[in-house]
Write a protein that holds these residues in place. Sequence first.
Motif, short mmCIF file in Angstrom:
data_model
loop_
_atom_site.label_atom_id
_atom_site.label_comp_id
_atom_site.label_asym_id
_atom_site.label_seq_id
_atom_site.Cartn_x
_atom_site.Cartn_y
_atom_site.Cartn_z
N PRO A 183 28.15 32.11 42.49
CA PRO A 183 26.98 32.97 42.33
C PRO A 183 26.67 33.84 43.53
CG PRO A 183 26.31 30.70 42.72
CD PRO A 183 27.80 30.68 42.53
N THR A 184 27.10 33.44 44.73
CA THR A 184 26.72 34.19 45.94
C THR A 184 27.89 34.56 46.84
OG1 THR A 184 26.32 32.12 47.16
CG2 THR A 184 24.45 33.10 45.99
N LEU A 185 29.04 33.92 46.69
CA LEU A 185 30.14 34.13 47.62
C LEU A 185 31.00 35.34 47.24
CD1 LEU A 185 31.37 30.46 48.19
CD2 LEU A 185 30.16 31.93 49.82
N VAL A 188 37.28 37.55 44.34
CA VAL A 188 38.42 38.36 43.91
C VAL A 188 38.82 37.87 42.53
CG1 VAL A 188 40.80 39.04 44.38
CG2 VAL A 188 39.23 38.61 46.29
N PHE A 189 39.03 38.80 41.60
CA PHE A 189 39.43 38.47 40.24
C PHE A 189 40.67 39.29 39.90
CE2 PHE A 189 38.79 39.62 35.58
CZ PHE A 189 39.43 38.49 35.10
N THR A 190 41.76 38.62 39.55
CA THR A 190 43.02 39.30 39.29
C THR A 190 43.56 38.91 37.93
OG1 THR A 190 44.54 37.60 40.13
CG2 THR A 190 43.53 39.05 41.76
N GLY A 191 44.47 39.72 37.41
CA GLY A 191 45.14 39.30 36.20
C GLY A 191 45.85 40.39 35.43
N PHE A 208 29.99 43.65 36.41
CA PHE A 208 29.57 42.82 37.55
C PHE A 208 30.59 42.80 38.69
CE2 PHE A 208 32.35 39.95 35.44
CZ PHE A 208 32.62 38.88 36.28
N LEU A 209 31.77 43.36 38.47
CA LEU A 209 32.78 43.46 39.53
C LEU A 209 33.28 44.91 39.62
CD1 LEU A 209 34.90 40.22 38.91
CD2 LEU A 209 33.15 40.56 40.65
N ILE A 210 34.04 45.19 40.67
CA ILE A 210 34.49 46.55 40.96
C ILE A 210 36.01 46.60 40.90
CG2 ILE A 210 34.48 48.41 42.68
CD1 ILE A 210 32.04 46.82 43.95
N ASP A 211 36.55 47.59 40.20
CA ASP A 211 37.99 47.80 40.18
C ASP A 211 38.41 48.33 41.55
OD1 ASP A 211 40.64 48.60 39.79
OD2 ASP A 211 40.26 49.39 37.78
N THR A 212 39.31 47.60 42.23
CA THR A 212 39.68 47.99 43.58
C THR A 212 40.29 49.38 43.65
OG1 THR A 212 41.77 46.78 43.27
CG2 THR A 212 39.99 45.64 44.43
N LYS A 213 40.92 49.82 42.59
CA LYS A 213 41.51 51.17 42.58
C LYS A 213 40.43 52.23 42.72
CE LYS A 213 44.61 54.26 40.06
NZ LYS A 213 45.45 54.45 38.84
N ASP A 214 39.26 51.97 42.17
CA ASP A 214 38.18 52.97 42.15
C ASP A 214 37.51 53.15 43.50
OD1 ASP A 214 38.65 53.25 39.45
OD2 ASP A 214 37.01 51.94 38.84
N ASN A 246 33.89 41.76 44.23
CA ASN A 246 32.47 42.08 44.27
C ASN A 246 32.16 42.86 45.55
OD1 ASN A 246 32.42 40.07 46.23
ND2 ASN A 246 31.18 38.65 45.04
N LYS A 247 30.90 43.12 45.77
CA LYS A 247 30.51 44.02 46.86
C LYS A 247 30.69 43.40 48.25
CE LYS A 247 27.34 46.80 44.09
NZ LYS A 247 25.93 47.26 43.91
#
Length: 278
Positions: A183-185, A188-191, A208-214, A246-247
């Motif tokens: 919830p706070t840490l 990284v989400f991959t797949g 809720f997450l950011i595409d690293t390419k963007d 995330n940010k």
Amino acid sequence: MTKNLYLLLVGLCLATATFAQKNQPINIITYNIRLNVASDGINAWPNRKDNVKALVRFYDADILCVQEALPEQFDDLLANSNFDVVGVGRDDGKRKGEFSAVYFNKDRFVKKDGGTFWLSTTPDVPSKGWDAALNRICSWVKLYDKANKKEFLVFNTHYDHVGVQARIESAKLLKRKIQEIAPTLPVVFTGDLNVTPETEAIATIKSFLIDTKDVSVEPPYGPTGTFNAFKWDSPLKDKIDYIFVNKAFKVQKFAVLSDSKEQRYYSDHLPVFVRLYF
């Protein structure tokens, strides 16, 4: 040069060096390595595994997330490496079936927690969800980075290749689970998500997450697409492999790596590489 100016410059240099030491980059690769099947002929795993391992070493991967790894491939990537790993086979939660494993540099990172859940309505047990053709899983690990003295989490998954509804529901489940576990840490989400960026399954993740390419500080490098089907002349238009954060992270570099040897790719997917800073 005056004494005061000299001292100022020395101070700035020391401050920069200290920042660099305290904020070491993390290199991450996500890679669908294609399961080991003899029918792939010259592209079968025994003919590719050394190239896959060499690529991972060359790009100094601190964390490697793989999809489609069968038990022998899971072991091959671990052998003679500085990695530890989290992951289970999707068919029995042990060694049967494909892994969506997370390898990490055991000299730099300390495992604090980890696990696997299934992309289904019964995520705690081996199961198939919605209209999926196969069991699908997400493996995750909570790591302590000794270089940066910070904790973060990595989640790695492989959406179903058939079930449209399964991909949509998998994204919703992943959003809930990631927010519950982390919830706070930093996250990284991959797949290999088996969908292109304009789909609902991706929109859910991007809520809720950011595409690293963007958000890469340096211009994204390499082709747009990540699936090549072992075809040297593939147009490489369809992006289906992703790294989200995330940010808590700054993305310095993003690349789709089109490395090859003798006009053959090392898998039917291309690996995605990012360099992150906290």
